[in-house]
Design an enzyme around this catalytic site. Sequence first.
Site, short mmCIF file in Angstrom:
data_model
loop_
_atom_site.label_atom_id
_atom_site.label_comp_id
_atom_site.label_asym_id
_atom_site.label_seq_id
_atom_site.Cartn_x
_atom_site.Cartn_y
_atom_site.Cartn_z
N ASP A 95 0.57 -0.88 -0.13
CA ASP A 95 0.04 0.24 -0.10
C ASP A 95 0.82 1.22 -0.17
O ASP A 95 0.08 2.34 0.75
CB ASP A 95 -0.90 -0.03 1.00
CG ASP A 95 -0.16 -0.39 2.55
OD1 ASP A 95 1.18 -0.27 2.36
OD2 ASP A 95 -1.17 -0.60 3.86
N GLU A 117 -1.34 -8.42 -1.29
CA GLU A 117 -1.48 -8.37 -0.27
C GLU A 117 -2.84 -7.15 -0.38
O GLU A 117 -3.19 -6.50 0.29
CB GLU A 117 -0.62 -7.57 0.46
CG GLU A 117 -1.13 -7.00 1.90
CD GLU A 117 0.15 -6.82 2.85
OE1 GLU A 117 0.15 -5.30 2.77
OE2 GLU A 117 1.00 -7.34 3.12
N GLU A 131 -1.89 5.01 3.23
CA GLU A 131 -1.99 3.80 2.82
C GLU A 131 -2.51 3.18 2.81
O GLU A 131 -3.13 2.74 1.88
CB GLU A 131 -0.89 2.50 4.13
CG GLU A 131 0.52 2.93 3.88
CD GLU A 131 0.87 4.42 5.03
OE1 GLU A 131 0.37 5.18 5.21
OE2 GLU A 131 2.51 4.34 4.68
N HIS A 206 7.33 4.47 12.61
CA HIS A 206 7.57 5.84 11.48
C HIS A 206 6.93 5.85 11.23
O HIS A 206 6.76 6.37 9.96
CB HIS A 206 8.67 4.05 10.99
CG HIS A 206 7.88 3.13 9.48
ND1 HIS A 206 7.04 3.99 9.25
CD2 HIS A 206 7.53 1.77 9.53
CE1 HIS A 206 6.51 2.89 7.89
NE2 HIS A 206 6.32 1.58 8.82
N ARG A 208 3.77 7.82 9.01
CA ARG A 208 3.70 9.44 9.21
C ARG A 208 2.39 9.61 10.26
O ARG A 208 2.29 10.99 10.48
CB ARG A 208 3.08 9.85 7.93
CG ARG A 208 4.08 9.41 6.52
CD ARG A 208 3.08 10.48 5.09
NE ARG A 208 4.17 9.90 4.42
CZ ARG A 208 5.32 10.40 4.26
NH1 ARG A 208 5.01 12.03 3.67
NH2 ARG A 208 6.23 9.83 2.73
N HIS A 240 14.38 4.10 12.18
CA HIS A 240 14.35 4.22 10.11
C HIS A 240 14.41 5.59 9.89
O HIS A 240 14.57 6.23 10.71
CB HIS A 240 12.02 4.58 10.94
CG HIS A 240 11.66 4.77 9.13
ND1 HIS A 240 12.08 5.48 8.29
CD2 HIS A 240 10.76 3.70 8.66
CE1 HIS A 240 11.63 5.46 6.99
NE2 HIS A 240 10.93 3.60 7.53
#
Length: 369
Positions: A95, A117, A131, A206, A208, A240
Amino acid sequence: MKVLSVFGTRPEAVKMAPVIKCLQAHPEIESHVCVTGQHREMLDQVLEIFDIVPDYDLDIMKPNQSLSHITGAVLVEVEALLLKEKYDWLLVQGDTTTVMAASLAAFYQKVAVGHIEAGLRTYNNYQPFPEEANRRVTDTIANLLFAPTEQAQTHLLEEKIGEEKILVTGNTVVDALQYILANLAGGEQIEMEMKEGARLVLVTAHRRENFGEPLVQICQAIREIALEMGEKVHFLYPVHLNPNVQEVAYRELADIENVTLAEPLAYKAFLYWMSQADLILTDSGGVQEEATTMAKRLFILRETTERPEAVSSGYAQLIGTDKERIKKELREFLVGDMWVSGEMTDVFGDGKASERIVEALLSYRPVLG
Ligand code: UD1
Ligand code: UDP
């Protein structure tokens, strides 16, 4: 049959690698790999461990890149590739913005899209952001949708996606995990002074939607519990490379003895440390699946998850990003009885997803117009 697999970030590479191995081994398939380079170092780590050499590398990463930059660059560059070579299938996984933009480029060129997926949902476009919207765009476009679980298939059917286009395969992350675990001899060394008997908590964060205050709260909870519990606990946090994450993690946690901050670990090393951990603290998608497969206890640092199977299986718990809640859950876990991991689970698949995907690509005739 000619298949172009397109991916760009660490998690896509992990979950695409076993599929690429399967495609390469099939006598009737010509397999090409295009990496967008949405990630650079973190992508290259995975390519190396699975010994995958891309045919095309678009190398689009820029420091602190914007979503529009990724979308524009992938759209234009993948289109150019599709105009140059004729493919029967373009294969994407997951995604990310690479996935959404590459699918769109294929749709515009009437190249069939296979989405690995497919069907994960929270039904909130801002959690996870971007995503949720990326995967819904890709599922709308895709000609074949590989749902990892029955739950994911149900979402797709409810959205009126044709039953004939959906196949439940299991998640390819289990294939990747089995491939690496079969060769997991010994631990990868990292500089870490951990006191004898300390409980190990492995951390990744990590997302957003956790940038800014939520990530600060997560780090402060770790800091305060590390100081409060002293020798009883050790946190290992491979950070990350996103500057929004690096800046906060190093500012809040760099000076604490029982917190080890590390560079992103190579996949094999990460799985090793996952196998050693007493508890995993994460907002990652893939780590939720891997931890559940390895029968590990897991706290999810998010308000919602598109992987409810991790929670209903009893291994994971959604605890969000509030500092006091994280501290409370950590305290209870760390003073409670030691968690002993059992056998590997098949909650997310049986390790044969890649074979099912490749067979389906060979036998299915997509309708393109
Ligand atoms: C991306 C995906 C996210 C996925 C995550 C996995 C999007 C919008 N986001 O988020 O869905 O969960 O990858 O990790 O598709 N950087 C480096 N080196 C690297 C990787 C990143 O320096 O190897 C830095 C760069 O400054 C880059 C920034 O991180 O600009 C952000 O990378 P980006 O791919 O845009 O977002 P992620 O947060 O990594
Ligand atoms: N991972 C890794 N090294 C690390 C942290 C994670 O190899 O230091 C692997 C992890 O095992 C999983 C994948 O990276 O397979 C998850 O990637 P990430 O958390 O970046 O993305 P998400 O799954 O949230 O999209």
